[in-house]
Scaffold this active site. Structure first.
Site, short mmCIF file in Angstrom:
data_model
loop_
_atom_site.label_atom_id
_atom_site.label_comp_id
_atom_site.label_asym_id
_atom_site.label_seq_id
_atom_site.Cartn_x
_atom_site.Cartn_y
_atom_site.Cartn_z
N ASN A 6 0.87 -1.18 0.00
CA ASN A 6 0.00 0.00 0.00
C ASN A 6 0.91 1.23 0.00
O ASN A 6 1.69 1.44 0.93
CB ASN A 6 -0.89 -0.04 1.26
CG ASN A 6 -1.80 1.16 1.33
OD1 ASN A 6 -1.38 2.30 1.12
ND2 ASN A 6 -3.07 0.94 1.65
N HIS A 9 1.21 6.01 1.97
CA HIS A 9 2.04 6.83 2.87
C HIS A 9 3.13 7.61 2.14
O HIS A 9 3.61 8.62 2.65
CB HIS A 9 2.64 5.97 3.98
CG HIS A 9 1.61 5.58 5.00
ND1 HIS A 9 1.07 6.48 5.88
CD2 HIS A 9 0.98 4.41 5.23
CE1 HIS A 9 0.16 5.88 6.63
NE2 HIS A 9 0.09 4.61 6.25
N HIS A 42 -5.33 3.95 -2.13
CA HIS A 42 -6.68 4.33 -1.70
C HIS A 42 -6.95 5.74 -2.21
O HIS A 42 -6.33 6.70 -1.74
CB HIS A 42 -6.74 4.27 -0.17
CG HIS A 42 -8.11 4.52 0.40
ND1 HIS A 42 -8.38 4.35 1.74
CD2 HIS A 42 -9.27 4.92 -0.16
CE1 HIS A 42 -9.65 4.64 1.97
NE2 HIS A 42 -10.21 4.99 0.84
N ARG A 44 -9.05 8.46 -1.80
CA ARG A 44 -10.09 8.92 -0.88
C ARG A 44 -10.90 10.04 -1.51
O ARG A 44 -10.39 10.78 -2.36
CB ARG A 44 -9.44 9.42 0.42
CG ARG A 44 -9.01 8.30 1.34
CD ARG A 44 -8.48 8.86 2.65
NE ARG A 44 -8.33 7.80 3.62
CZ ARG A 44 -9.23 7.50 4.55
NH1 ARG A 44 -10.34 8.21 4.67
NH2 ARG A 44 -9.03 6.52 5.39
N ARG A 48 -6.73 13.10 0.22
CA ARG A 48 -5.74 13.57 1.19
C ARG A 48 -4.33 13.06 0.91
O ARG A 48 -3.36 13.60 1.38
CB ARG A 48 -6.15 13.22 2.61
CG ARG A 48 -6.07 11.75 2.92
CD ARG A 48 -6.25 11.47 4.39
NE ARG A 48 -7.61 11.66 4.81
CZ ARG A 48 -8.13 11.06 5.90
NH1 ARG A 48 -7.36 10.30 6.66
NH2 ARG A 48 -9.37 11.24 6.24
N GLU A 69 -8.24 0.74 -3.56
CA GLU A 69 -9.06 0.74 -2.36
C GLU A 69 -10.00 1.94 -2.46
O GLU A 69 -9.56 3.04 -2.80
CB GLU A 69 -8.11 0.95 -1.17
CG GLU A 69 -8.31 0.04 -0.02
CD GLU A 69 -7.40 0.44 1.11
OE1 GLU A 69 -6.23 0.05 1.04
OE2 GLU A 69 -7.85 1.14 2.02
N THR A 100 -8.32 3.73 7.72
CA THR A 100 -9.58 2.97 7.72
C THR A 100 -9.73 2.25 9.06
O THR A 100 -8.90 1.42 9.42
CB THR A 100 -9.57 1.94 6.57
OG1 THR A 100 -9.10 2.60 5.40
CG2 THR A 100 -10.95 1.39 6.33
N GLU A 150 -10.97 -9.12 2.39
CA GLU A 150 -9.71 -8.77 3.06
C GLU A 150 -10.03 -8.67 4.54
O GLU A 150 -10.84 -7.81 4.95
CB GLU A 150 -9.13 -7.45 2.54
CG GLU A 150 -7.82 -7.10 3.27
CD GLU A 150 -7.20 -5.80 2.80
OE1 GLU A 150 -7.39 -5.40 1.63
OE2 GLU A 150 -6.52 -5.16 3.64
N HIS A 190 -3.90 -4.46 7.51
CA HIS A 190 -4.04 -3.38 8.49
C HIS A 190 -3.21 -3.66 9.73
O HIS A 190 -3.45 -4.63 10.44
CB HIS A 190 -5.49 -3.12 8.90
CG HIS A 190 -5.74 -1.65 9.14
ND1 HIS A 190 -5.29 -1.02 10.27
CD2 HIS A 190 -6.30 -0.70 8.37
CE1 HIS A 190 -5.59 0.26 10.20
NE2 HIS A 190 -6.20 0.49 9.04
N1 PXP Z 1 -5.82 -2.75 3.95
C1 PXP Z 1 -6.73 -1.75 4.03
C2 PXP Z 1 -8.12 -2.02 3.58
C3 PXP Z 1 -6.37 -0.48 4.50
O1 PXP Z 1 -7.27 0.50 4.58
C4 PXP Z 1 -5.02 -0.25 4.88
C5 PXP Z 1 -4.61 1.11 5.35
O2 PXP Z 1 -4.62 2.01 4.32
C6 PXP Z 1 -4.11 -1.32 4.77
C7 PXP Z 1 -4.54 -2.56 4.32
C8 PXP Z 1 -2.67 -1.16 5.12
O3 PXP Z 1 -2.56 -0.92 6.49
P1 PXP Z 1 -1.17 -0.51 7.11
O4 PXP Z 1 -0.81 0.82 6.52
O5 PXP Z 1 -1.45 -0.46 8.57
O6 PXP Z 1 -0.19 -1.57 6.72
#
Ligand code: PXP
Length: 240
Positions: A6, A9, A42, A44, A48, A69, A100, A150, A190
């Site tokens: 993901n 960040h 994602h 959004r 953001r 996402e 999330t 997921e 997550h």
């Molecule tokens: N899966 C989903 C559905 C998420 O919303 C997120 C966070 O954006 C992640 C996975 C990844 O989570 P993390 O950044 O804590 O690894």
């Protein structure tokens, strides 16, 4: 077990200064070069972090699998069918949350979700639903026509004691087995990191994990190639 990165960040860091670096699209390419088997972003509603330009360039450049996402809104559904990612993951979205926070309530929004699933299937896009490890939500996901779930691993990742960890891990194991029995593909994500992944990788039904924050945090210290390679090595560490 496959690693999907993901990359939100990287965009968050870019937005901290409102400029152009670091570019999440470059990050995606480096992750793929070093073995990631999918890229997750994602988009959004408030843009953001990931923006429309990122998604466009990611669609053009991601060679493994692009997982978008998204919340189920008319605007983002339309963007999904124009962009054609291989996979969309429907998530709940709240303006004020940092990330999330919970899984989708498929049980109480079944028809709305089923309609969105059909719309994606009409465009040959696979659909995953981000759900808490709760049997009723998993059953409702299968009924809504999802291809995958997921499993939300946030509560497991936040466990504060050995006892709580074992309890939360048990929930995820049972949920993964149940989803698999219902014919759903099972992913997880997550709060997963270089330490807690050893528990998740031992769950046979989980095919893929989506990891963002821990990987980006480690990349700050060791560099992105090594951060990706180390995580893949941990995922391939076999069953413990
Ligand atoms: N899966 C989903 C559905 C998420 O919303 C997120 C966070 O954006 C992640 C996975 C990844 O989570 P993390 O950044 O804590 O690894």
């Amino acid at each position: 077990m496959r690693l999907c990165v993901n990359i939100d960040h990287f965009a968050t860091l870019r937005e901290a200064r409102g400029g152009w670096e670091p570019d999440p699209v470059t990050a995606a390419q480096i992750c793929e070069l070093h073995g990631a088997e999918g890229i997750v972003c994602h988009l959004r509603e408030d843009r953001r972090h990931i923006n429309d330009r990122d998604l466009r360039l990611l669609r053009d450049s991601v060679k493994t699998k692009l997982d978008l996402e998204m919340a189920i809104t008319d605007e983002i559904l339309q963007i999904a069918v124009e962009t054609l990612p291989e996979l969309v993951t429907f998530v709940p979205e709240k303006r004020k949350e940092l990330t999330t926070e919970s899984g989708l309530d498929v049980l109480h929004q079944g028809e709305k979700i089923a309609q969105a699933v059909r719309m994606m299937h009409d465009h040959d896009i696979e659909v995953s639903l981000f759900v808490d490890p709760i049997d009723e939500q998993i059953e409702a996901s299968a009924e809504a026509g999802a291809d995958l779930i997921e499993l939300h691993t946030g509560e497991f990742a936040n466990a504060r004691s050995e006892e709580e960890l074992v309890e939360q891990l048990e929930r995820i194991k049972k949920a993964a087995a149940y989803g698999h029995t219902l014919g759903l593909g099972v992913n997880a994500g997550h709060g997963l990191n270089y330490i807690n992944i050893k528990y998740i990788r031992a769950i046979r039904e989980i095919e893929e994990v989506s990891i963002g924050h821990a990987l980006v945090a480690r990349a700050v210290f060791v560099g992105l190639p090594k951060a990706v390679e180390d995580l893949i090595a941990l995922l391939r560490g076999g069953f413990s």
